[in-house]
Design a protein around this motif. Structure first.
Motif, PDB file in Angstrom:
ATOM      1  N   MET A 194     -21.090   5.824  44.392  1.00 59.12           N
ATOM      2  CA  MET A 194     -21.284   6.115  42.976  1.00 59.12           C
ATOM      3  C   MET A 194     -19.972   6.059  42.196  1.00 59.12           C
ATOM      4  O   MET A 194     -19.958   5.662  41.032  1.00 59.12           O
ATOM      5  N   GLY A 197     -19.468   2.768  40.919  1.00 59.69           N
ATOM      6  CA  GLY A 197     -20.510   2.232  40.044  1.00 59.69           C
ATOM      7  C   GLY A 197     -21.680   1.602  40.779  1.00 59.69           C
ATOM      8  O   GLY A 197     -22.511   0.952  40.170  1.00 59.69           O
ATOM      9  N   ARG A 200     -25.905   3.980  39.198  1.00 61.70           N
ATOM     10  CA  ARG A 200     -25.711   4.609  37.881  1.00 61.70           C
ATOM     11  C   ARG A 200     -27.071   4.979  37.313  1.00 61.70           C
ATOM     12  O   ARG A 200     -28.056   4.277  37.540  1.00 61.70           O
ATOM     13  N   ASN A 223     -25.493   5.412  31.767  1.00 66.55           N
ATOM     14  CA  ASN A 223     -24.325   5.173  32.614  1.00 66.55           C
ATOM     15  C   ASN A 223     -23.702   6.401  33.251  1.00 66.55           C
ATOM     16  O   ASN A 223     -22.488   6.590  33.199  1.00 66.55           O
ATOM     17  N   ASN A 225     -22.567   8.361  36.428  1.00 67.93           N
ATOM     18  CA  ASN A 225     -22.253   7.855  37.762  1.00 67.93           C
ATOM     19  C   ASN A 225     -21.933   8.914  38.811  1.00 67.93           C
ATOM     20  O   ASN A 225     -21.221   8.640  39.770  1.00 67.93           O
TER      21      ASN A 225
END
Lengths: 484, 487
Positions: A194, A197, A200, A223, A225
């Motif tokens: 995570m 990325g 997400r 977005n 994360n």
């Protein structure tokens, strides 16, 4: 306020869109590498750059991954998988459109059965999951007010997993996200990193009065994360919406962004500039027909799922559910445990050592299981020696420490070189116990007059005398015998 | 004269040592500097590259490695990416774009030994039927310099007609190879959709775009197509089927061939003299044993409207990449992102391109998608079915290529519908994905007239065979425009 569940008669409604980067060598429509962390724009070829005249070709490695996920959540696999263009302008979207799936996603329906803190299972329905390409990254720092664009990520394959708005608390949302994370890493669909990325979340959050059937106006926070940020973002968003509605305001449907530094969400785009994405079928790619034989092939190659493994652990290893849940949290941990159990010959003992000693040591050292200095076979050899009573549990911890710090190759070497073998023969122990009793006449007297709690005192003295090597059970029995 | 020879004849001359590839190339390059280049057919002449390749071709030939097109001077429409050479698509937005890779077609022709002389003029992003929509100015018709050469592959057709190259490449999205071939008196074939790779061809409307050769004869077209066609793993829409030797079937007799005249293509919009010339051509084929019948394609009148929804819709997305961020024109001193996009695109796209982007974006927008885009796709399916129905009773369809011969420059600039109706006979085969060829079939006053043959999927061999048999009986394809082009 730290928890936003069930407040002031407001019911919380959450749906999640989880973007998972698929674990493939190359991008979804080009041969460029997907490796993380390269210098900006060194992993973007002409196709990723959207140069004139280039064409996408689907990386076929994405299909088995998406299908495996679909099968794992009990979904229908779309027999006809079609890509569409989603049109919008942004510098990190080179073509001015994203290739995604609109009307014919590869995964239709499905469900995730998440475990609540109460131990109950709750079903979260999955609407769909579709394949698409990731965008690049806009870098706003370090460019003197200008924006830098890094297209290394552009074209990385994504599976976007869309849930129904079935979650009713922050805890449920986090549990669902963790469930998806566990599933995709088990299936090798994604590396699940995570912080890089690889997974997400977008959180759709609304609130309404309990008993109401209409949904409240929702916002989409994009977005996110990490699980912690997911929790914080939703809490912040719920509190914000409650504050608005309780002062007679109206929630605006909008896209928001969570800022972890300030622990708040703020609007990303206003509705005035809301995009009409003008979806239409991608003419550069033909529809892909997925037949039953292909799906069966994927099914045959699927690894054991977390829930299947958990049930097997409970049955085969005779573990309580709580232990089984922890030990099956990742495939790596589950495999490690099974190797310890096989080497050590005692599943429950192995479970205990992995769950308590190993995990706390990893945690303290802040390292991943793969980096653990003690192998499963080494830990298994410790379990063997506990099982055959060569060493006590207490000594075993010393042995574990010794192996952890690299002082010996195996438990037996360490036990031998440090003379830690348990003293368990009556011939050896009786003189020691007698001596302790003789040296503590007052306590012996009290014990004999009924204060049997003092047994522990004598056992402790013997353990001290033997440097912990005495078999505590035998000491206890001998002491009782010699004191009566 | 060397430049009047066909590829077949040039191959013979090269093989016999009558002239070298270098001599041949120098001859064409001198023509490109001479009076005949005033038609503005080329955007870029690549003289040094051409001479280099010609010399290499001579060496290859001396070693016995001559490819099928070794030493043949050709030109590419400027929509084909050519490594290291400007590829503008006729647009200011790509005026300074040097392609870092070549289109598959360009590579294949290079491997076959062809010598690229340069890049030909075209309507901007292949949008147009007159070649008046080019940033580099209009191309003049070599038969009459007051008239258009047709479009969008106007430069490619005019260059072959004027003897500025032995053959050229073009693209055809709604008639862009066939209509200019008709206007310039040359042979042009648009193969089945997917027969030639689209990799490296700057996209206009992806589901309709198809490349093809423009040549003096059907035989030359067969030679070119053998090289250009074939599956390409870089284009998912390219067809996997093997490529036949088109030249092998050229000599087949056409006795018993069933040719259908589509009655909707002989409507009131068709110029009477053009219609008469086409019927004379039909009589020639009939005399060779072809069986003529009438067929109906009832969806014909929906083809132009459907095309002008689908093609703009696709182009509105295809042209989004020209945003001033990574390549191509960028406006001066943008004050923010919106300004960058708006000024870059406003400055560097021509009016026709802007209009199609707007129409396409509208047709795809929420609330209009079903009424326009979806409806147009339904029409497209009906058109396809219509053709399949027709091909149950005939082998080929025959029609005029365009309703009139070449019109005057500026004549239709203010009447968009009249301009769009130029493609009325050619557009249906793009919507259906069918192969079609245009061949010279008479002179209308002082202007050439083209005949179109439409075949079933992957039936290029038959189109070329029939075209070749017709050319054995006629001389229309041998006529050259008068020097200087009389008005």
């Amino acid at each position: 306020m730290t928890t936003a569940d069930n407040m002031n008669g407001w019911e919380i409604v959450i749906g999640l869109e989880v973007h998972v980067q698929l674990l493939t060598e190359s991008k979804i429509f080009s041969g460029a590498s997907t490796r993380f962390g390269a210098e900006p724009n060194t992993q973007a070829c002409a196709i990723d750059l959207g140069m004139p005249g280039v064409l996408p070709v689907v990386n076929e490695a994405v299909y088995p991954k998406a299908i495996a996920f679909g099968l794992a959540v009990g979904a229908e696999i779309g027999a006809r998988s079609v890509f569409d263009r989603k049109n919008y302008f942004y510098p990190d979207l080179p073509k001015g459109y994203q290739i995604t799936q609109m009307d014919h996603p590869i995964v239709l329906g499905g469900h995730a059965d998440i475990m609540l803190e109460s131990g109950e299972l709750k079903t979260i329905n999955i609407t769909r999951a579709h394949l698409e390409e990731d965008a690049g990254k806009s870098l706003h720092e370090d460019f003197q007010g200008m924006t830098g664009v890094d297209l290394n990520r552009a074209g990385t394959p994504l599976l976007e997993i869309v849930s129904e708005p079935d979650m009713r608390s922050v805890a449920e949302a986090v549990a669902y996200a963790k469930y998806i994370h566990q599933l995709v890493t088990y299936l090798d669909v994604s590396d699940g990193e995570m912080s890089q990325g690889s997974m997400r979340c977008d959180a759709n959050v609304s609130i309404r009065r309990f008993g109401e059937t209409e949904m409240g106006t929702r916002t989409e926070t994009k977005n996110i994360n990490s699980f912690r940020f997911l929790e914080r973002a939703i809490i912040h968003e719920i509190n914000r919406q409650v504050a608005i509605l309780e002062t007679g305001g109206r929630v605006v449907q909008e896209t928001r962004l969570y800022d972890p530094d300030r622990d708040e969400t703020r609007p990303m785009r206003s509705k005035e500039t809301a995009n009409d994405y003008r979806y239409f079928p991608e003419p550069d790619l033909l529809p892909v027909l997925i037949d039953e034989a292909y799906i069966q092939d994927v099914r045959n190659k699927m690894p054991e799922l977390p829930s299947e493994k958990r049930i097997r652990f409970e049955r085969e290893h005779d573990l309580p559910e709580a232990d089984a849940i922890i030990l099956t949290s990742t495939t790596q941990l589950a495999d490690y445990f099974e190797r310890v159990a096989a080497t050590g010959g005692d599943s429950r003992l192995a479970a205990n050592w992995v769950r308590v000693e190993l995990l706390s040591k990893l945690n303290k050292a802040s390292i991943a299981l793969e980096e653990a200095p003690v192998s499963a076979e080494q830990l298994g050899s410790i379990v063997t020696r506990i099982r055959d009573k060569t060493i006590s549990g207490t000594i075993a911890k010393t042995v574990f420490d010794g192996l952890w710090s690299g002082q010996a190759e195996s438990a037996d070497d360490f036990i031998a070189s440090h003379d830690l073998q348990q003293v368990s023969g009556t011939d050896e122990l009786e003189p020691i116990v007698s001596a302790i009793i003789a040296n503590n006449p007052k306590q012996a007297e009290q014990y004999r007059s009924g204060k049997t709690k003092l047994l522990g005192f004598f056992v402790g003295q013997v353990m001290k005398e033997t440097g912990g090597k005495a078999n505590p059970q035998q000491v206890s029995e001998l002491t009782k015998k010699l004191l009566t | 004269m060397l430049h009047e020879r066909t590829i077949t004849e040039l191959r013979l001359g090269l093989e016999n040592g009558e002239f070298s590839a270098e001599e041949l190339t120098r001859h064409y390059l001198s023509r490109l500097e001479g009076p005949s280049q005033d038609i503005n057919a080329f955007i870029t002449v690549t003289g040094n590259i051409a001479l280099e390749r010609a010399k290499k071709s001579d060496i290859d030939r001396s070693k016995g490695h001559a490819g099928p097109l070794s030493g043949i001077p050709i030109a590419h429409k400027d929509v084909f990416c050519t490594r290291g050479v400007r590829t503008s698509a006729g647009s200011l937005i790509l005026d300074k774009f040097i392609a870092p890779y070549s289109a598959t077609v360009v590579e294949k022709l290079e491997q076959a030994g062809a010598v690229m002389l340069g890049k030909t003029n075209q309507d901007e992003f292949a949008m147009g039927s007159s070649n008046e929509n080019s940033h580099y100015g209009p191309v003049l018709n070599p038969w009459d310099r007051t008239r258009v050469p047709g479009g969008s592959s106007g430069g490619s057709a005019a260059a072959v007609a004027a003897g500025l190259c032995a053959a050229s490449t073009g693209t055809d999205t709604g008639g862009s190879i066939r209509q200019p071939s008709s206007f310039c008196g040359v042979t042009g074939i648009k193969p089945t959709y997917g027969r030639i790779s689209r990799w490296g061809i700057i996209a206009y409307a992806s589901s309709l775009d198809q490349a093809g050769p423009i040549t003096q004869t059907a035989e030359d077209a067969a030679l070119m197509l053998e090289v250009m066609a074939g599956h390409d793993p870089k284009d998912s829409t390219s067809i996997a089927a093997g490529v036949p030797r088109y030249t092998d079937s050229l000599a087949n007799p056409i006795k018993g061939l069933r040719i259908g005249l589509c009655q909707e293509y002989f409507d009131e919009g068709l110029d009477a003299t053009t219609g008469k010339l086409i019927m004379e051509a039909v009589a020639v084929l009939e005399s060779q044993g072809a069986v003529i019948s009438e067929v109906s394609l009832s969806t014909t009148r929906y083809a132009v409207p459907a095309y002008y929804v689908i093609a703009p819709a696709e182009c509105s997305a295809n042209l989004s990449r020209y945003d001033g961020v990574r390549f191509g024109h960028r406006c001066e001193n943008p004050k923010d992102l919106d300004d960058l996009y708006k000024r870059t695109r406003s400055e560097a796209f021509g009016n026709e391109v802007k209009q199609r982007i707007l129409v396409g974006a509208f047709a795809l927008s929420t609330g209009y998608y079903d009424a326009y885009y979806r409806k147009a796709q339904q029409v497209r399916r009906l058109i396809r079915n219509d053709f399949q129905e027709a091909f149950k009773t005939v082998d080929l369809l025959l029609s005029p290529t365009a309703p009139t011969p070449a019109f005057r420059i500026g004549e239709k600039s203010d009447d968009q519908v009249a301009m769009y109706l130029q493609d009325i006979y050619t557009i249906s085969s793009n919507l259906a994905g069918l192969p079609a060829i245009s061949i010279p079939a008479g002179i209308h006053g002082h202007l050439p007239t083209g005949l179109q043959l439409i075949g079933n999927y992957l039936d290029e061999a038959r189109l070329l065979n029939v075209a070749h048999q017709y050319q054995l009986q006629t001389n229309w394809h041998k006529l050259s425009p008068p020097a200087g082009g009389t008005a």
